[in-house]
Enzyme design. Structure first.
Site, mmCIF file in Angstrom:
data_model
loop_
_atom_site.group_PDB
_atom_site.id
_atom_site.type_symbol
_atom_site.label_atom_id
_atom_site.label_comp_id
_atom_site.label_asym_id
_atom_site.label_seq_id
_atom_site.Cartn_x
_atom_site.Cartn_y
_atom_site.Cartn_z
ATOM 1 N N SER A 1 0.823 -1.221 0.000
ATOM 2 C CA SER A 1 0.000 0.000 0.000
ATOM 3 C C SER A 1 0.845 1.253 0.000
ATOM 4 O O SER A 1 0.346 2.329 -0.318
ATOM 5 C CB SER A 1 -0.888 0.026 1.252
ATOM 6 O OG SER A 1 -1.798 -1.032 1.209
ATOM 7 N N HIS B 1 -0.160 -2.285 -7.627
ATOM 8 C CA HIS B 1 -1.006 -2.017 -6.475
ATOM 9 C C HIS B 1 -2.479 -2.119 -6.836
ATOM 10 O O HIS B 1 -3.041 -1.210 -7.447
ATOM 11 C CB HIS B 1 -0.662 -0.621 -5.937
ATOM 12 C CG HIS B 1 -1.387 -0.243 -4.702
ATOM 13 N ND1 HIS B 1 -1.751 1.054 -4.426
ATOM 14 C CD2 HIS B 1 -1.853 -0.981 -3.671
ATOM 15 C CE1 HIS B 1 -2.393 1.104 -3.269
ATOM 16 N NE2 HIS B 1 -2.461 -0.127 -2.797
HETATM 17 C C1 LIG Z 1 -5.498 0.314 1.181
HETATM 18 C C2 LIG Z 1 -4.939 0.229 -0.155
HETATM 19 O O1 LIG Z 1 -3.733 0.007 -0.334
HETATM 20 C C3 LIG Z 1 -5.791 0.528 -1.367
HETATM 21 C C4 LIG Z 1 -7.259 0.309 -1.243
HETATM 22 O O2 LIG Z 1 -7.761 -0.711 -1.593
HETATM 23 S S1 LIG Z 1 -8.161 1.617 -0.624
HETATM 24 C C5 LIG Z 1 -9.805 1.003 -0.629
HETATM 25 C C6 LIG Z 1 -10.449 1.058 -2.003
HETATM 26 N N1 LIG Z 1 -11.790 0.504 -1.936
HETATM 27 C C7 LIG Z 1 -12.896 1.264 -1.682
HETATM 28 O O3 LIG Z 1 -12.802 2.478 -1.562
HETATM 29 C C8 LIG Z 1 -14.179 0.495 -1.556
HETATM 30 C C9 LIG Z 1 -15.356 1.430 -1.378
HETATM 31 N N2 LIG Z 1 -16.584 0.633 -1.340
HETATM 32 C C10 LIG Z 1 -17.228 0.249 -2.489
HETATM 33 O O4 LIG Z 1 -16.835 0.542 -3.593
HETATM 34 C C11 LIG Z 1 -18.483 -0.555 -2.340
HETATM 35 O O5 LIG Z 1 -18.967 -0.408 -1.015
HETATM 36 C C12 LIG Z 1 -18.277 -2.065 -2.630
HETATM 37 C C13 LIG Z 1 -17.934 -2.281 -4.123
HETATM 38 C C14 LIG Z 1 -17.193 -2.670 -1.761
HETATM 39 C C15 LIG Z 1 -19.562 -2.800 -2.321
HETATM 40 O O6 LIG Z 1 -20.530 -2.209 -3.156
HETATM 41 P P1 LIG Z 1 -22.039 -2.163 -2.632
HETATM 42 O O7 LIG Z 1 -22.804 -1.444 -3.683
HETATM 43 O O8 LIG Z 1 -22.109 -1.725 -1.239
HETATM 44 O O9 LIG Z 1 -22.400 -3.667 -2.558
HETATM 45 P P2 LIG Z 1 -23.003 -4.552 -3.657
HETATM 46 O O10 LIG Z 1 -23.996 -3.793 -4.510
HETATM 47 O O11 LIG Z 1 -23.438 -5.747 -2.918
HETATM 48 O O12 LIG Z 1 -21.722 -4.909 -4.540
HETATM 49 C C16 LIG Z 1 -21.496 -4.287 -5.750
HETATM 50 C C17 LIG Z 1 -20.640 -5.246 -6.464
HETATM 51 O O13 LIG Z 1 -19.451 -5.503 -5.720
HETATM 52 C C18 LIG Z 1 -19.374 -6.889 -5.367
HETATM 53 N N3 LIG Z 1 -18.838 -6.944 -4.028
HETATM 54 C C19 LIG Z 1 -19.332 -6.331 -2.949
HETATM 55 N N4 LIG Z 1 -18.546 -6.558 -1.899
HETATM 56 C C20 LIG Z 1 -17.545 -7.360 -2.359
HETATM 57 C C21 LIG Z 1 -16.417 -7.964 -1.759
HETATM 58 N N5 LIG Z 1 -16.132 -7.751 -0.464
HETATM 59 N N6 LIG Z 1 -15.603 -8.738 -2.512
HETATM 60 C C22 LIG Z 1 -15.864 -8.922 -3.813
HETATM 61 N N7 LIG Z 1 -16.918 -8.395 -4.454
HETATM 62 C C23 LIG Z 1 -17.738 -7.609 -3.712
HETATM 63 C C24 LIG Z 1 -20.797 -7.413 -5.429
HETATM 64 O O14 LIG Z 1 -20.755 -8.768 -5.731
HETATM 65 C C25 LIG Z 1 -21.322 -6.616 -6.581
HETATM 66 O O15 LIG Z 1 -20.774 -7.228 -7.738
HETATM 67 P P3 LIG Z 1 -21.772 -7.894 -8.732
HETATM 68 O O16 LIG Z 1 -22.549 -6.737 -9.279
HETATM 69 O O17 LIG Z 1 -20.890 -8.596 -9.716
HETATM 70 O O18 LIG Z 1 -22.597 -8.824 -7.860
HETATM 71 N N1 LIG Z 2 -6.391 -4.388 2.705
HETATM 72 C C1 LIG Z 2 -6.475 -3.565 1.679
HETATM 73 O O1 LIG Z 2 -7.512 -2.886 1.437
HETATM 74 C C2 LIG Z 2 -5.305 -3.413 0.774
HETATM 75 C C3 LIG Z 2 -4.057 -3.934 1.135
HETATM 76 N N2 LIG Z 2 -2.996 -3.795 0.249
HETATM 77 C C4 LIG Z 2 -1.693 -4.370 0.583
HETATM 78 O O2 LIG Z 2 -1.732 -5.749 0.265
HETATM 79 C C5 LIG Z 2 -0.907 -6.478 1.184
HETATM 80 C C6 LIG Z 2 -1.753 -7.520 1.888
HETATM 81 O O3 LIG Z 2 -2.756 -6.825 2.604
HETATM 82 P P1 LIG Z 2 -4.037 -7.630 3.124
HETATM 83 O O4 LIG Z 2 -4.457 -8.618 2.099
HETATM 84 O O5 LIG Z 2 -4.998 -6.618 3.620
HETATM 85 O O6 LIG Z 2 -3.385 -8.395 4.373
HETATM 86 P P2 LIG Z 2 -3.958 -9.666 5.135
HETATM 87 O O7 LIG Z 2 -3.450 -9.559 6.521
HETATM 88 O O8 LIG Z 2 -5.416 -9.797 4.874
HETATM 89 O O9 LIG Z 2 -3.262 -10.885 4.387
HETATM 90 C C7 LIG Z 2 -1.865 -11.056 4.437
HETATM 91 C C8 LIG Z 2 -1.636 -12.538 4.253
HETATM 92 O O10 LIG Z 2 -0.223 -12.757 4.129
HETATM 93 C C9 LIG Z 2 0.071 -13.895 4.903
HETATM 94 N N3 LIG Z 2 1.501 -13.993 5.232
HETATM 95 C C10 LIG Z 2 2.161 -13.491 6.296
HETATM 96 N N4 LIG Z 2 3.469 -13.856 6.242
HETATM 97 C C11 LIG Z 2 3.601 -14.599 5.113
HETATM 98 C C12 LIG Z 2 4.704 -15.278 4.504
HETATM 99 N N5 LIG Z 2 5.906 -15.244 5.052
HETATM 100 N N6 LIG Z 2 4.494 -15.946 3.353
HETATM 101 C C13 LIG Z 2 3.259 -15.994 2.806
HETATM 102 N N7 LIG Z 2 2.160 -15.382 3.336
HETATM 103 C C14 LIG Z 2 2.359 -14.694 4.469
HETATM 104 C C15 LIG Z 2 -0.781 -13.720 6.134
HETATM 105 O O11 LIG Z 2 -0.847 -14.927 6.862
HETATM 106 P P3 LIG Z 2 -1.068 -14.794 8.457
HETATM 107 O O12 LIG Z 2 -2.435 -14.203 8.612
HETATM 108 O O13 LIG Z 2 -0.968 -16.187 8.925
HETATM 109 O O14 LIG Z 2 0.018 -13.902 8.976
HETATM 110 C C16 LIG Z 2 -2.101 -13.340 5.482
HETATM 111 O O15 LIG Z 2 -2.809 -14.479 5.087
HETATM 112 C C17 LIG Z 2 -0.303 -5.453 2.117
HETATM 113 O O16 LIG Z 2 0.941 -5.056 1.610
HETATM 114 C C18 LIG Z 2 -1.303 -4.303 2.034
HETATM 115 O O17 LIG Z 2 -0.735 -3.052 2.340
HETATM 116 C C19 LIG Z 2 -3.132 -3.187 -0.987
HETATM 117 C C20 LIG Z 2 -4.352 -2.689 -1.362
HETATM 118 C C21 LIG Z 2 -5.498 -2.726 -0.495
#
Ligand SMILES: CC(=O)CC(=O)SCCNC(=O)CCNC(=O)[C@H](O)C(C)(C)COP(=O)(O)OP(=O)(O)OC[C@H]1O[C@@H](n2cnc3c(N)ncnc32)[C@H](O)[C@@H]1OP(=O)(O)O
Ligand SMILES: NC(=O)C1=CN([C@@H]2O[C@H](COP(=O)(O)OP(=O)(O)OC[C@H]3O[C@@H](n4cnc5c(N)ncnc54)[C@H](OP(=O)(O)O)[C@@H]3O)[C@@H](O)[C@H]2O)C=CC1
Length: 292
Positions: free
Chosen positions: A120, A141
């Site tokens: 991230s 990413h």
């Molecule tokens: C942290 C990082 O490094 C980067 C990041 O990822 S930052 C986070 C970025 N993500 C966001 O901002 C998510 C914001 N939220 C959303 O876009 C929406 O709430 C959401 C798409 C997650 C759910 O949408 P919603 O309208 O509330 O639900 P819903 O209408 O049931 O779902 C819309 C679609 O998404 C799918 N969906 C919903 N939740 C899901 C999940 N957890 N996993 C997979 N698919 C999902 C549904 O199946 C539906 O797809 P279909 O039309 O194919 O059935």
């Molecule tokens: N969460 C988000 O919305 C997003 C996350 N990311 C990035 O993606 C990456 C994963 O995040 P996320 O999926 O949320 O994390 P999670 O904690 O959901 O999953 C991480 C997984 O990696 C496993 N793991 C830990 N150590 C090892 C290892 N040595 N070898 C193989 N697997 C291992 C963990 O196992 P265990 O639980 O047993 O430790 C766990 O199953 C991070 O770098 C995050 O910043 C990017 C975009 C969005």
């Protein structure tokens, strides 16, 4: 650089399962590796459920689902990744852990294989330096949930070769994603903007500006966000949100990126959000109940 024909994913958590899902759905054989068999089992179940959503909507058939699941091999041994053309690292957002994984991984991969990190916020240049192939290391990413979010941020490290970039752009296209090139700076583009907003919502909660339900309703109904910032924080994982804020605070040296003490407290309590069943909301209740 030969076309990518086989994808490896390390880390079968919230993101790893989605990356495996979209790769298999695109017709590519996938190897999904995690340290815990339980995580792999959970990932396959999640992928199956997410395919069911698409089948229900008519966006895929049951045969598509079975064919895609049949393309995903899982295991806890990194040597299963030996013939992958790219391995996408999606393990826990801890720099030390990622470096450890990458160092062990290099010895197992073919020399031409690309390694991409789904981190991230951690420096791609720094992670690349931990490998034997900085030229074939890149940031790829994805966004959560991977099957739904269209964007892939592509981040070149200082040493990333053009052939690597082109191969990853072609892969993202094959996965049906739209790419955005981001510089290798803390938080890249999206998280540089999004996670400080989430942190600010936690500060507002901490300072008593509003309660959890009001803050989330505010952004959902007042700014048309699909999720409120605190609901989104739980969805991302509070551990990930804190990790990103720490990278921003340390990397940019500006007090405005200081992680909110309340975020630290929730992570210290193990309340990571959806992935642990409780964060700002308690997911044992239906609908999920605010925890303060
Ligand atoms: C942290 C990082 O490094 C980067 C990041 O990822 S930052 C986070 C970025 N993500 C966001 O901002 C998510 C914001 N939220 C959303 O876009 C929406 O709430 C959401 C798409 C997650 C759910 O949408 P919603 O309208 O509330 O639900 P819903 O209408 O049931 O779902 C819309 C679609 O998404 C799918 N969906 C919903 N939740 C899901 C999940 N957890 N996993 C997979 N698919 C999902 C549904 O199946 C539906 O797809 P279909 O039309 O194919 O059935
Ligand atoms: N969460 C988000 O919305 C997003 C996350 N990311 C990035 O993606 C990456 C994963 O995040 P996320 O999926 O949320 O994390 P999670 O904690 O959901 O999953 C991480 C997984 O990696 C496993 N793991 C830990 N150590 C090892 C290892 N040595 N070898 C193989 N697997 C291992 C963990 O196992 P265990 O639980 O047993 O430790 C766990 O199953 C991070 O770098 C995050 O910043 C990017 C975009 C969005």
């Amino acid at each position: 650089m030969p076309e990518i024909a086989k994808v490896g994913v390390i880390g079968a958590g919230a993101m790893g399962n989605g990356i495996a899902h979209v790769s298999a759905a695109a017709g590519l054989p996938v190897v999904l590796v995690d340290v815990q068999q339980a995580a792999l089992d959970k990932a396959l179940a999640t992928i199956g459920r997410n395919f069911d959503r698409q089948v229900k909507r008519g966006a895929a058939t049951e045969a598509d689902k079975q064919a895609a699941l049949g393309r995903i091999a899982t295991g806890t041994d990194q040597s299963l990744l030996a013939d992958c053309d790219i391995v996408i690292e999606a393990a826990t957002e801890r720099e030390g852990l990622k470096v450890e994984i990458l160092k062990a991984l290099c010895a197992k991969l073919k020399p031409a294989a690309i390694i991409a990190s789904n981190t991230s916020s951690i420096s791609i240049t720094k992670l690349a330096a931990a490998t034997d192939r900085p030229g074939r290391f890149i940031g790829m990413h994805f966004f959560n949930p991977v099957p739904v979010m269209k964007l892939v941020e592509v981040i070149r490290g200082l040493a990333t070769e053009e052939a690597t970039t082109q191969a990853v752009l072609a892969l993202a296209k094959r996965l049906g994603k739209t790419t955005a090139m981001a510089e290798d700076m803390p938080g890249f583009i999206v998280n540089r903007v999004l996670v400080p907003m989430i942190n600010e919502a936690i500060v507002a909660l901490h300072e008593g500006v509003g309660d959890i339900a009001s803050i989330d309703a505010g952004l959902k109904l007042g700014a048309n966000h699909p999720m409120g910032p605190l609901e989104l924080a739980d969805f991302i994982g509070l551990d990930v949100c804190l990790a990103v804020m720490e990278v921003l605070h340390e990397g940019l040296g500006d007090g405005k990126y200081r992680p909110c003490p309340l975020l630290r407290q929730y992570v210290a309590a193990g309340w990571y959000g959806r992935k642990t069943g409780r964060g700002f909301y308690d997911y044992a209740q239906d609908p999920p109940k605010p925890t303060r």
